[in-house]
Design a protein around this motif. Structure first.
Motif, PDB file in Angstrom:
ATOM      1  N   VAL A  95       0.863  -1.136   0.080  1.00 14.77           N
ATOM      2  CA  VAL A  95      -0.177   0.098   0.045  1.00 14.77           C
ATOM      3  C   VAL A  95       0.831   1.317  -0.063  1.00 14.77           C
ATOM      4  O   VAL A  95       1.905   1.250   0.420  1.00 14.77           O
ATOM      5  CB  VAL A  95      -1.055   0.165   1.432  1.00 14.77           C
ATOM      6  CG1 VAL A  95      -1.949  -1.000   1.102  1.00 14.77           C
ATOM      7  CG2 VAL A  95      -0.198  -0.037   2.397  1.00 14.77           C
ATOM      8  N   ILE A  96       0.310   2.266  -0.318  1.00 12.05           N
ATOM      9  CA  ILE A  96       0.952   3.552  -0.567  1.00 12.05           C
ATOM     10  C   ILE A  96       0.184   4.571   0.565  1.00 12.05           C
ATOM     11  O   ILE A  96      -1.445   4.633   0.393  1.00 12.05           O
ATOM     12  CB  ILE A  96       1.048   4.328  -1.675  1.00 12.05           C
ATOM     13  CG1 ILE A  96       2.015   3.431  -2.834  1.00 12.05           C
ATOM     14  CG2 ILE A  96       1.566   5.848  -1.592  1.00 12.05           C
ATOM     15  CD1 ILE A  96       3.531   3.515  -2.364  1.00 12.05           C
ATOM     16  N   ILE A  97       0.683   5.340   1.621  1.00  6.27           N
ATOM     17  CA  ILE A  97      -0.136   6.041   2.468  1.00  6.27           C
ATOM     18  C   ILE A  97       0.255   7.540   1.875  1.00  6.27           C
ATOM     19  O   ILE A  97       1.344   8.125   1.525  1.00  6.27           O
ATOM     20  CB  ILE A  97       0.581   5.906   3.877  1.00  6.27           C
ATOM     21  CG1 ILE A  97       0.445   4.359   4.251  1.00  6.27           C
ATOM     22  CG2 ILE A  97      -0.380   6.955   4.776  1.00  6.27           C
ATOM     23  CD1 ILE A  97      -1.005   3.853   4.185  1.00  6.27           C
ATOM     24  N   GLY A  98      -0.834   8.370   1.971  1.00  8.23           N
ATOM     25  CA  GLY A  98      -0.827   9.766   1.508  1.00  8.23           C
ATOM     26  C   GLY A  98      -1.747  10.493   2.500  1.00  8.23           C
ATOM     27  O   GLY A  98      -2.639   9.994   3.230  1.00  8.23           O
ATOM     28  N   VAL A  99      -1.568  11.777   2.282  1.00  9.89           N
ATOM     29  CA  VAL A  99      -2.618  12.836   2.927  1.00  9.89           C
ATOM     30  C   VAL A  99      -4.191  12.373   2.249  1.00  9.89           C
ATOM     31  O   VAL A  99      -4.165  12.471   1.042  1.00  9.89           O
ATOM     32  CB  VAL A  99      -2.358  14.174   2.745  1.00  9.89           C
ATOM     33  CG1 VAL A  99      -3.290  15.265   3.160  1.00  9.89           C
ATOM     34  CG2 VAL A  99      -0.753  14.528   3.459  1.00  9.89           C
ATOM     35  N   SER A 100      -5.058  12.441   3.080  1.00  6.33           N
ATOM     36  CA  SER A 100      -6.327  11.862   2.571  1.00  6.33           C
ATOM     37  C   SER A 100      -7.254  13.118   2.273  1.00  6.33           C
ATOM     38  O   SER A 100      -7.440  14.013   3.011  1.00  6.33           O
ATOM     39  CB  SER A 100      -6.910  11.119   3.568  1.00  6.33           C
ATOM     40  OG  SER A 100      -8.269  10.518   3.182  1.00  6.33           O
ATOM     41  N   PHE A 101      -7.784  12.833   1.127  1.00  3.82           N
ATOM     42  CA  PHE A 101      -8.872  13.914   0.589  1.00  3.82           C
ATOM     43  C   PHE A 101     -10.071  13.854   1.547  1.00  3.82           C
ATOM     44  O   PHE A 101     -10.803  14.777   1.650  1.00  3.82           O
ATOM     45  CB  PHE A 101      -9.316  13.785  -0.856  1.00  3.82           C
ATOM     46  CG  PHE A 101      -8.371  14.333  -2.000  1.00  3.82           C
ATOM     47  CD1 PHE A 101      -8.601  15.753  -2.078  1.00  3.82           C
ATOM     48  CD2 PHE A 101      -7.389  13.853  -2.244  1.00  3.82           C
ATOM     49  CE1 PHE A 101      -7.735  16.416  -2.935  1.00  3.82           C
ATOM     50  CE2 PHE A 101      -6.637  14.427  -3.239  1.00  3.82           C
ATOM     51  CZ  PHE A 101      -6.719  15.664  -3.496  1.00  3.82           C
ATOM     52  N   ALA A 102     -10.341  12.828   2.031  1.00  4.76           N
ATOM     53  CA  ALA A 102     -11.591  12.523   2.879  1.00  4.76           C
ATOM     54  C   ALA A 102     -11.767  13.593   4.075  1.00  4.76           C
ATOM     55  O   ALA A 102     -12.765  13.944   4.344  1.00  4.76           O
ATOM     56  CB  ALA A 102     -11.458  10.817   3.624  1.00  4.76           C
ATOM     57  N   TYR A 103     -10.536  13.999   4.520  1.00  2.00           N
ATOM     58  CA  TYR A 103     -10.521  14.877   5.560  1.00  2.00           C
ATOM     59  C   TYR A 103     -10.689  16.507   5.219  1.00  2.00           C
ATOM     60  O   TYR A 103     -10.767  17.281   6.111  1.00  2.00           O
ATOM     61  CB  TYR A 103      -9.309  14.938   6.703  1.00  2.00           C
ATOM     62  CG  TYR A 103      -9.073  13.314   7.003  1.00  2.00           C
ATOM     63  CD1 TYR A 103      -9.554  13.206   8.399  1.00  2.00           C
ATOM     64  CD2 TYR A 103      -8.439  12.425   6.634  1.00  2.00           C
ATOM     65  CE1 TYR A 103      -9.538  12.024   9.050  1.00  2.00           C
ATOM     66  CE2 TYR A 103      -8.398  11.073   7.081  1.00  2.00           C
ATOM     67  CZ  TYR A 103      -8.781  11.023   8.373  1.00  2.00           C
ATOM     68  OH  TYR A 103      -8.655   9.663   9.032  1.00  2.00           O
ATOM     69  N   VAL A 104     -10.422  16.577   3.981  1.00  2.00           N
ATOM     70  CA  VAL A 104     -10.312  17.942   3.501  1.00  2.00           C
ATOM     71  C   VAL A 104     -11.404  19.100   3.882  1.00  2.00           C
ATOM     72  O   VAL A 104     -11.380  20.097   4.197  1.00  2.00           O
ATOM     73  CB  VAL A 104     -10.049  18.160   2.111  1.00  2.00           C
ATOM     74  CG1 VAL A 104      -9.982  19.329   1.435  1.00  2.00           C
ATOM     75  CG2 VAL A 104      -8.682  17.602   1.552  1.00  2.00           C
ATOM     76  N   PRO A 105     -12.838  18.375   3.628  1.00  2.00           N
ATOM     77  CA  PRO A 105     -13.894  19.448   3.775  1.00  2.00           C
ATOM     78  C   PRO A 105     -13.846  19.887   5.334  1.00  2.00           C
ATOM     79  O   PRO A 105     -14.052  20.825   5.531  1.00  2.00           O
ATOM     80  CB  PRO A 105     -14.885  18.772   3.475  1.00  2.00           C
ATOM     81  CG  PRO A 105     -14.710  17.775   2.406  1.00  2.00           C
ATOM     82  CD  PRO A 105     -13.177  17.279   2.918  1.00  2.00           C
TER      83      PRO A 105
END
Length: 480
Positions: A95-105
């Motif tokens: 897997v690759i981990i990255g900053v999640s768009f799910a938290y953006v709003p």
């Protein structure tokens, strides 16, 4: 003949399809670069959006440092997932981990209200603890997440990414790009929805699809990378690539602990803690999509346990250095499913490149020159693959009346609410008045909407779990 053709990419590249395989550097480099290019823009964009939200409200957030920390801790979090399973702090999965768009709003709402990002990092620490609790109790929690529910969650994840893919293909956010055009004096090709954006994205997509279905060997496996390179060259011809950030960037920068500070605020903690809970469950879906797509199996309890605990710990540590919340990257999960490449060395090199990008600002600035339309064309098929992985899991469970109700109704509620702006406002207003809250109605509505209505994944997950528990099980077939 067809079966031999589908196996063609594996000849001479067998080590790429083994977790502990030993492929050559020449084999892993293009595949690692493919993962980096699929992740890097998504990794830095949330930092840009959050910093802009705080600064536009009158704050003074160092956007460059926020971007650098996003890359550094995406890399370190990926390393933890790849190798931490030996001490039960990682999944041991590709897997690759990255900053999640799910938290953006939620993060942008918090940043705009606080005019800073320190409350985000305080809430992340609590959210990381929530994730650790989920990981420690995964055996009990997994009972309410059978393949039927996981398939529904993965399908919802894929559907939730379609809007992102289309927005990227059109040039990402209309407002964002119009501002960029005004500030940089760039060509009108960057304006949202321009014919140049669509041409570049569709050419990129066509190359990816063509190589994926007609290419052989590494040409097939690196189809997304080749599509990105070709799309980038075409974008250069339209003057869509801006190198100003490259000339202004420095050469080296180390992480700075507590550079942004940490502040605990209940109005930030509640929504982010809920999102950490939901994303811990979503991580189960991503881990399952990875193993089912690349390894033809579901993850073990130990892999899920270590993966989610590692997810929680990495977010606690990264919060102290100023990295926004990270999570498994669904676009990279999709690449695993489409290429079947699971060799750990590929993902280790990807993480190393991201780490270098974070430590050398000029390198990360170069990666950020990739136009959004190029990325959108490259990942559109990947997002589609994620949704299809969910459907495969659902089909494997059988399409009985009960199962179609669980999956169909959950997706319908999740998608319906996320597409109907303001549909929860009146209900939240009634709750707000009934409880006599003092935080401000608009803030309360923003928290509820950002948590439950910004993405179909949250409500789809909740309804899938509830319906799977309350609806009567299908009778087991009689054995003769």
């Amino acid at each position: 003949m067809k079966e031999k053709k589908s196996e063609a990419p594996r000849r001479g590249n067998e080590e790429l399809f083994k977790w502990d395989g030993n492929p050559t550097f020449g084999q892993i480099l293009p595949l690692a670069a493919q993962h980096v290019l699929a992740a890097v823009v998504g990794c830095v964009t949330p930092a840009i959006l959050v910093a802009n939200a705080a600064n536009n409200a009158g704050g003074n957030v160092n956007m460059g440092l926020l971007i650098q920390m996003s890359l550094v801790f995406a890399a370190l979090s990926t390393f933890l997932q790849l190798y931490g399973n030996k001490i039960h702090l990682g999944s041991g999965l590709p897997v690759i981990i990255g900053v999640s768009f799910a938290y953006v709003p939620t993060m942008t709402a918090i940043a705009a209200q606080a005019k800073d990002v320190n409350t985000i990092f305080g809430a992340m620490i609590i959210g990381g603890i929530v994730a650790i609790v989920v990981g420690l109790t995964i055996k009990q929690i997994r009972k309410v997440f059978p393949p039927l529910v996981i398939g529904t969650v993965i399908f919802a994840i894929g559907l939730s990414l379609y809007k992102t893919a289309i927005n990227y293909m059109a040039g990402n956010s209309a407002n964002t790009y119009e501002v960029i055009v005004e500030q940089r004096g760039q060509t009108a090709a960057l304006v949202y929805g321009s014919w140049q954006n669509w041409l570049v994205s569709l050419v990129t997509l066509a190359i990816v699809i063509g190589l994926n279905h007609y290419g052989k060997g590494l040409f097939k496996l690196a189809s997304i990378l080749i599509g990105l390179v070709c799309g980038y060259v075409l974008a250069l011809c339209f003057g869509m690539v801006d190198f100003s950030a490259l000339s202004n960037a420095g050469w080296f920068q180390l992480p700075q602990p507590f550079a942004f500070g940490v502040k605990f605020d209940i109005s930030a903690i509640i929504p982010l803690a809920i999102l950490f809970l939901v994303n811990s469950i979503q991580a189960m879906g991503d881990f399952s999509a990875t193993t089912s797509g690349g390894m033809d199996r579901l993850p073990t309890d130990q892999e899920l346990n270590g993966g989610i605990i590692g997810y929680g710990i990495s977010n606690i540590v990264s919060a102290c250095f100023g990295c926004p919340p990270t999570a498994t990257y669904s676009q990279n999960v999709g690449i695993v499913g489409s290429t079947k490449v699971v060799a750990r060395k590929v993902f280790s090199l990807s993480a190393f490149i991201l780490l270098i990008a974070g430590l050398i600002p000029k390198f990360s600035a170069l990666l950020r020159t990739i136009p959004q339309c190029v990325l959108g064309g490259a990942v559109a098929s990947v997002f589609a693959g994620i949704a299809m992985t969910g459907i495969k899991l659902l089909v494997s469970e059988g399409m009985s009346t009960r199962n179609t109700t669980v999956a169909g109704l959950s997706i319908a509620i999740g998608m319906g609410v996320s597409l109907s702006n303001g549909c929860l406002n009146q209900m939240t207003s009634t709750i707000y008045n009934g409880l006599g809250m003092t935080m401000g109605l608009e803030n309360f509505q923003s928290i509820i909407n950002n948590t439950f209505a910004s993405s179909p994944v949250v409500l789809a997950t909740i309804f899938a779990v509830i319906l799977n528990l309350v609806l009567p099980k299908d009778p087991k077939p009689e054995t003769k």
